[in-house]
Design an enzyme around this catalytic site. Structure first.
Site, PDB file in Angstrom:
ATOM      1  N   ARG A  81      57.476  57.327  57.055  1.00 41.18           N
ATOM      2  CA  ARG A  81      58.531  57.937  57.690  1.00 41.18           C
ATOM      3  C   ARG A  81      59.003  57.011  58.961  1.00 41.18           C
ATOM      4  NH1 ARG A  81      55.915  64.046  57.316  1.00 41.18           N
ATOM      5  NH2 ARG A  81      55.972  64.130  54.833  1.00 41.18           N
ATOM      6  N   GLU A  97      46.303  76.008  50.585  1.00 39.46           N
ATOM      7  CA  GLU A  97      47.628  75.628  50.358  1.00 39.46           C
ATOM      8  C   GLU A  97      47.772  75.063  48.874  1.00 39.46           C
ATOM      9  OE1 GLU A  97      51.048  72.274  51.972  1.00 39.46           O
ATOM     10  OE2 GLU A  97      49.116  72.468  53.026  1.00 39.46           O
ATOM     11  N   LYS A 136      49.097  79.329  52.682  1.00 36.91           N
ATOM     12  CA  LYS A 136      50.251  78.325  52.686  1.00 36.91           C
ATOM     13  C   LYS A 136      50.948  78.175  51.284  1.00 36.91           C
ATOM     14  CE  LYS A 136      51.520  74.332  55.152  1.00 36.91           C
ATOM     15  NZ  LYS A 136      51.321  73.003  55.984  1.00 36.91           N
ATOM     16  N   SER A 179      57.086  74.065  54.368  1.00 33.39           N
ATOM     17  CA  SER A 179      58.694  73.753  54.009  1.00 33.39           C
ATOM     18  C   SER A 179      58.833  72.871  52.985  1.00 33.39           C
ATOM     19  CB  SER A 179      59.205  73.071  55.230  1.00 33.39           C
ATOM     20  OG  SER A 179      58.488  71.938  55.706  1.00 33.39           O
ATOM     21  N   GLY A 180      58.065  71.893  52.458  1.00 29.95           N
ATOM     22  CA  GLY A 180      58.084  71.170  51.387  1.00 29.95           C
ATOM     23  C   GLY A 180      59.196  70.293  50.926  1.00 29.95           C
ATOM     24  N   GLY A 181      59.807  69.973  52.158  1.00 29.60           N
ATOM     25  CA  GLY A 181      61.106  68.925  51.945  1.00 29.60           C
ATOM     26  C   GLY A 181      62.446  69.703  52.167  1.00 29.60           C
ATOM     27  N   ARG A 191      57.737  68.477  58.469  1.00 31.26           N
ATOM     28  CA  ARG A 191      58.982  68.093  58.470  1.00 31.26           C
ATOM     29  C   ARG A 191      60.316  68.909  58.874  1.00 31.26           C
ATOM     30  NH1 ARG A 191      59.805  64.999  52.697  1.00 31.26           N
ATOM     31  NH2 ARG A 191      58.037  66.755  52.247  1.00 31.26           N
TER      32      ARG A 191
END
Length: 342
Positions: free
Chosen positions: A33, A177, A219, A261-263, A294
């Site tokens: 990132r 998760e 999660k 949120s997964g992107g 993110r």
């Protein structure tokens, strides 16, 4: 295992409509990132970025817990104060990612198994002694032609359950998760079907491993069409599909569902969480909260760019996103909030 302590910690993690901030990226992920924004991929850059996050003024108004990585939990502010002390002084509970990543699964092409059970009991004891009070383990499930297989789902579910049992033995609240990835062309209905199968398998294993449901947090992913699917449903349709799916498989004894949120974009993740709470909060057996990475961090990272002069503005952007998600947990977030504080 102190049952009362586990239950109280699990409740504290989402008290007052607060959520979790996941800043548990592994060093390679964090470096990738940074590379996209031409930020130096060094330990000092990672330390400075994490200091920016945890010293954001008023962060504890919207965030109850922060998930750290092994490097991060051992780091300090520039003045020598440990990150754990900074969080504790702010009234934020420290969490820790304890899996060592998703690896190629033998005999199952294109599928992953999360590793890290070897030596986990001792690592959990060390983290507890350092001050951590909850942990996280992530499994990844891919939807594509012929997958996921039952073998992949069952192996990951068993690992999640064994991890959760070890956490509770140590006194840590486990965040479980199982992430059905957004990547792919699958439809909303396919995602719902696979998510239900995965969660049903996970909870069967949690029962088998005698995990106390009242002392854990789930999660999951939201139920979404694949990123490259031609049909993308509305915010309300996603909210309905997600809560209906969870209602079929998640026991009411689980206190909290804290979505990943997964992107998703920051705004869309907030809008979808808001729709779930607006439509279902009054009759949901669980708190519907967030555990975003993110979707909270990215705007701040893009402003920071690795420059000290940008820290204050980056922190304002980070706080804005946490406030938006805090509002979403109450079902009062709206698009008019965007642009404020950034």
């Amino acid at each position: 295992m102190n049952v009362q302590d586990l239950m109280e910690t699990a409740k504290s993690l989402v008290a007052n409509n607060k959520g979790l901030l996941a800043m548990d990226e592994s060093n390679p992920t964090c470096n990738r990132r940074f590379a996209k924004l031409s930020i130096p991929q060094t330990e000092e850059s990672r330390r400075a970025y994490r200091e920016l996050i945890i010293t954001t003024p008023s962060l504890s108004e919207y965030i109850s817990g922060v998930i750290l990585y092994d490097e991060t939990i051992r780091q300090h502010k520039k003045d020598g104060t440990s990150f754990i002390k900074v969080l504790s002084d702010a009234g934020i509970i420290t969490g820790i990612k304890v899996d060592i990543g998703a690896k190629d699964m033998a005999g199952h092409p294109r599928e992953k198994i999360t590793e890290g059970l070897d030596g986990l009991r001792d690592r959990l004891k060390e983290y507890f002694q350092m001050g951590a009070r909850f942990a996280k383990w992530r499994a990844v499930i891919t939807i594509a032609d012929g997958i996921p297989s039952r073998g992949c789902i069952e192996a990951n579910a068993q690992s999640l359950a064994r991890y959760a049992a070890l956490c509770q033995e140590t006194g840590l609240v486990p965040i479980v998760e199982p992430e059905v990835l957004m990547d792919g062309v699958h439809s909303l209905s396919q995602c719902s079907e696979i998510t239900e199968e995965v969660l049903r398998t996970v909870f069967n294993q949690l029962y088998t491993q005698r995990v106390m449901l009242e002392g854990m947090i789930l999660k999951p992913n939201m139920v979404l069409s694949g990123l490259t699917c031609s049909q993308q449903e509305s915010v309300d349709e996603v909210a309905d599909a997600t809560v209906n799916c969870l209602s079929r498989v998640v026991p009411a004894a689980v206190p909290t569902i804290a979505f990943l949120s997964g992107g998703q974009s920051a705004e869309l993740a907030s809008a979808r969480l808001n729709a779930m709470n607006f439509r279902f909060k009054s009759r949901s057996p669980w708190a519907l909260a967030f555990s975003f990475a993110r979707a909270i961090q990215q705007p701040a990272l893009e402003i920071w760019q690795g420059k000290e002069a940008n820290v204050s503005k980056a922190q304002q952007a980070l706080l804005h996103r946490t406030k938006c998600n805090w509002a979403a947990c109450q079902g009062v977030y709206n698009a008019a909030m965007e642009g404020v504080g950034t």
